[in-house]
Design a protein around this motif. Structure first.
Motif, mmCIF file in Angstrom:
data_model
loop_
_atom_site.group_PDB
_atom_site.id
_atom_site.type_symbol
_atom_site.label_atom_id
_atom_site.label_comp_id
_atom_site.label_asym_id
_atom_site.label_seq_id
_atom_site.Cartn_x
_atom_site.Cartn_y
_atom_site.Cartn_z
ATOM 1 N N GLU A 29 0.824 -1.211 0.000
ATOM 2 C CA GLU A 29 0.000 0.000 0.000
ATOM 3 C C GLU A 29 0.859 1.262 0.000
ATOM 4 O OE1 GLU A 29 -3.441 2.096 2.813
ATOM 5 O OE2 GLU A 29 -3.099 -0.069 2.921
ATOM 6 N N GLN A 30 1.976 1.210 0.732
ATOM 7 C CA GLN A 30 2.838 2.388 0.823
ATOM 8 C C GLN A 30 3.826 2.491 -0.342
ATOM 9 O OE1 GLN A 30 4.529 3.305 4.770
ATOM 10 N NE2 GLN A 30 3.265 1.652 5.589
ATOM 11 N N ALA A 31 4.371 1.351 -0.786
ATOM 12 C CA ALA A 31 5.446 1.386 -1.780
ATOM 13 C C ALA A 31 4.946 1.566 -3.204
ATOM 14 C CB ALA A 31 6.277 0.110 -1.681
ATOM 15 N N ILE A 32 3.854 0.903 -3.566
ATOM 16 C CA ILE A 32 3.418 0.907 -4.972
ATOM 17 C C ILE A 32 3.155 2.323 -5.497
ATOM 18 C CG2 ILE A 32 1.572 0.178 -6.555
ATOM 19 C CD1 ILE A 32 1.527 -2.507 -5.059
ATOM 20 N N PRO A 33 2.404 3.181 -4.783
ATOM 21 C CA PRO A 33 2.183 4.537 -5.304
ATOM 22 C C PRO A 33 3.479 5.329 -5.481
ATOM 23 C CG PRO A 33 0.597 4.038 -3.565
ATOM 24 C CD PRO A 33 1.614 2.944 -3.556
ATOM 25 N N ILE A 34 4.435 5.153 -4.558
ATOM 26 C CA ILE A 34 5.713 5.872 -4.663
ATOM 27 C C ILE A 34 6.475 5.435 -5.904
ATOM 28 C CG2 ILE A 34 7.986 6.165 -3.580
ATOM 29 C CD1 ILE A 34 6.555 5.927 -0.850
ATOM 30 N N ILE A 35 6.516 4.115 -6.151
ATOM 31 C CA ILE A 35 7.233 3.600 -7.322
ATOM 32 C C ILE A 35 6.521 4.020 -8.606
ATOM 33 C CG2 ILE A 35 8.045 1.514 -8.492
ATOM 34 C CD1 ILE A 35 8.263 0.207 -5.690
ATOM 35 N N LEU A 36 5.199 4.016 -8.599
ATOM 36 C CA LEU A 36 4.441 4.455 -9.773
ATOM 37 C C LEU A 36 4.736 5.915 -10.111
ATOM 38 C CD1 LEU A 36 0.938 2.785 -9.184
ATOM 39 C CD2 LEU A 36 2.624 2.178 -10.935
ATOM 40 N N GLU A 37 5.030 6.720 -9.094
ATOM 41 C CA GLU A 37 5.351 8.137 -9.308
ATOM 42 C C GLU A 37 6.761 8.337 -9.847
ATOM 43 O OE1 GLU A 37 4.654 10.492 -5.801
ATOM 44 O OE2 GLU A 37 2.655 9.641 -5.501
ATOM 45 N N PRO A 205 15.574 9.740 -1.989
ATOM 46 C CA PRO A 205 14.570 8.664 -1.892
ATOM 47 C C PRO A 205 13.473 8.943 -0.871
ATOM 48 C CG PRO A 205 16.531 8.072 -0.663
ATOM 49 C CD PRO A 205 16.852 9.365 -1.364
ATOM 50 N N GLU A 206 12.296 8.435 -1.175
ATOM 51 C CA GLU A 206 11.238 8.331 -0.181
ATOM 52 C C GLU A 206 11.608 7.177 0.744
ATOM 53 O OE1 GLU A 206 8.186 10.071 0.088
ATOM 54 O OE2 GLU A 206 8.985 11.463 -1.410
ATOM 55 N N GLU A 207 11.156 7.228 2.005
ATOM 56 C CA GLU A 207 11.490 6.167 2.950
ATOM 57 C C GLU A 207 10.221 5.555 3.550
ATOM 58 O OE1 GLU A 207 14.451 7.054 5.864
ATOM 59 O OE2 GLU A 207 15.664 8.255 4.486
ATOM 60 N N ILE A 208 10.243 4.248 3.667
ATOM 61 C CA ILE A 208 9.163 3.494 4.320
ATOM 62 C C ILE A 208 9.818 2.611 5.359
ATOM 63 C CG2 ILE A 208 7.422 1.679 4.051
ATOM 64 C CD1 ILE A 208 7.050 2.610 1.174
#
Length: 416
Positions: A29-37, A205-208
């Motif tokens: 849920e958190q990673a997919i939108p970031i990678i899509l962007e 990078p974004e971080e999760i």
């Protein structure tokens, strides 16, 4: 969140439906939108959280748009072990079922035919290359691999790759990649060297960060406080009356794996060994025999502690205490899967007590200590020293336990 709520291409949604992927895990849920962007990402998440889909789904979604060159390598995924590379490749096949996307898994082994197959996939330009560092670097050094059009670079289980000594190999591979790329890093832990690598190869990078989950409640955990020389005797005592239907014994080194395997074979047990000295064909054969039940005890290094899905493992024995809490969780998480029960037993020698106390502190519980069988003689007290201390001499603490007594000939073990 459901996958249907994400902005995914129809071909990807169809594949997810066919594989019965409905609800996203937290990391997805958190990673997919970031990678899509199109942003770089560093995610701290352990095996079993669904992280493979977290990077494969958005990357395949982007490739499905047709905006990337044909007959060229568009994505490189690094994996610490052959087994994990194979698993990622299998999931890749499922997620890309309704897409004209190709992949090749590149890993070591002494099979010349396998090497040529990998070479063919690399030369022809498979869309996605899933590789272990050493073997990929071997192909790169031969000069026929073109990474100039790579758009995605993924490091899966980055901490494990560094533990295995692949830091220099990875940095060499990065030199072959274009600077304009999207880099995604997944790691179960974030030690200093991982942070150093992230600063070098990722851009803003974004971080999760997902908290390391505790072991399943249905895993019965116990330990023996013992001398190193007593460990084989404890195994013999455990298996004297009943051998587990299927169990894994984890040891910290290849040498110990071989020693324990020989000892169990002398006990006429159906046992196999798994470590990096074996050829790929041998490892695959042993894993097949273990999954099919021809072998019911597998003695292994941490090579199988992450990412291997076998649902009916009834017991895990840590012949050595894992180096950190995450490794402990990964190891014992091989049991009690698919709603089954499981038992996890750890052998704790004198020099391993501090490490084990750290694991107990992480779990927030005291693990039950089973008395060492009387015929094996006295066992040490459980008196771990503080693990990390800088400064002057620290006074010793004396921890009492429920079974690790100096003399335990009259102790009785509880049944749980």
């Amino acid at each position: 969140m459901k996958f249907s709520e994400l902005k995914l291409e129809e071909s990807v949604v169809e594949a997810l439906d066919a594989m019965r992927f409905d609800d996203c895990t937290p990391v997805q849920e958190q990673a997919i939108p970031i990678i899509l962007e199109g942003k770089d990402l560093i995610a701290v998440a352990q095996t079993g959280t669904g992280k493979t889909a977290a990077f494969l789904v958005p990357i395949l979604n982007k490739l499905s748009t047709g905006n990337y060159p044909e007959d060229a390598i568009n994505c490189v995924i690094m994996s610490p072990t052959r087994e994990l590379a194979q698993q990622i490749d299998q999931q890749m096949e499922g997620f890309s079922y309704f897409m004209p996307t190709s992949s090749v898994a590149v890993y070591g082994g002494n099979d010349g035919i396998l090497f040529e197959q990998q070479k063919k996939g690399l030369v022809l330009g498979a869309d996605v290359v899933i590789a272990t560092p050493g073997r990929l670097l071997a192909h790169l050094n031969l000069g026929y691999v073109d990474f100039s059009k790579v758009s995605f670079f993924v490091l899966d289980e980055a901490d494990r790759m560094l533990d295995m000594g692949f830091f220099d190999d990875i940095m060499q591979i990065v030199k072959y990649l274009p600077e304009e790329r999207q880099t995604i890093m997944f790691s179960a832990t974030m030690p200093a060297k991982i942070q150093q690598m992230a600063k070098t190869i990722l851009r803003n990078p974004e971080e999760i960060k997902l908290a390391v989950s505790k072991p399943a409640e249905k895993i019965i955990q116990a330990a023996y406080i013992c001398y190193e020389s007593q460990k084989l005797g404890i195994i013999q005592s455990l298996f004297a009356d009943q051998v587990p239907e299927k169990g894994i014994i984890f040891a910290s080194s290849k040498i110990k794996v071989k020693e324990v395997t020989k000892a169990l074979k002398r006990m006429k047990l159906n046992v196999g060994e798994m470590h990096s000295d074996l050829e790929q064909s041998q490892r695959e054969a042993i894993m097949y025999e273990f999954k099919s039940g021809k072998i019911n005890i597998l003695v292994a290094t941490d090579i199988v502690s992450r990412g291997i899905d076998i649902d009916d493992i009834r017991s895990v024995i840590n012949y050595d205490v894992p180096h950190d809490s995450e490794d402990y969780v990964h190891r014992i998480g091989r049991t009690a899967r698919a709603n089954n029960d499981g038992v996890a037993i750890t052998f704790v020698s004198e020099k391993e007590q501090s490490n084990f106390k750290s694991i107990e502190d992480f779990l927030g519980k005291t693990i039950y200590k089973i008395p060492v069988p009387a015929e094996l003689g006295e066992s040490p007290e459980y008196a771990p020293r503080a693990t990390r201390y800088t400064g002057g001499r620290k006074p010793r603490k004396n921890y009492k336990s429920n079974g690790g007594n100096k003399k335990n000939t009259q102790a009785t073990s509880k049944k749980k």
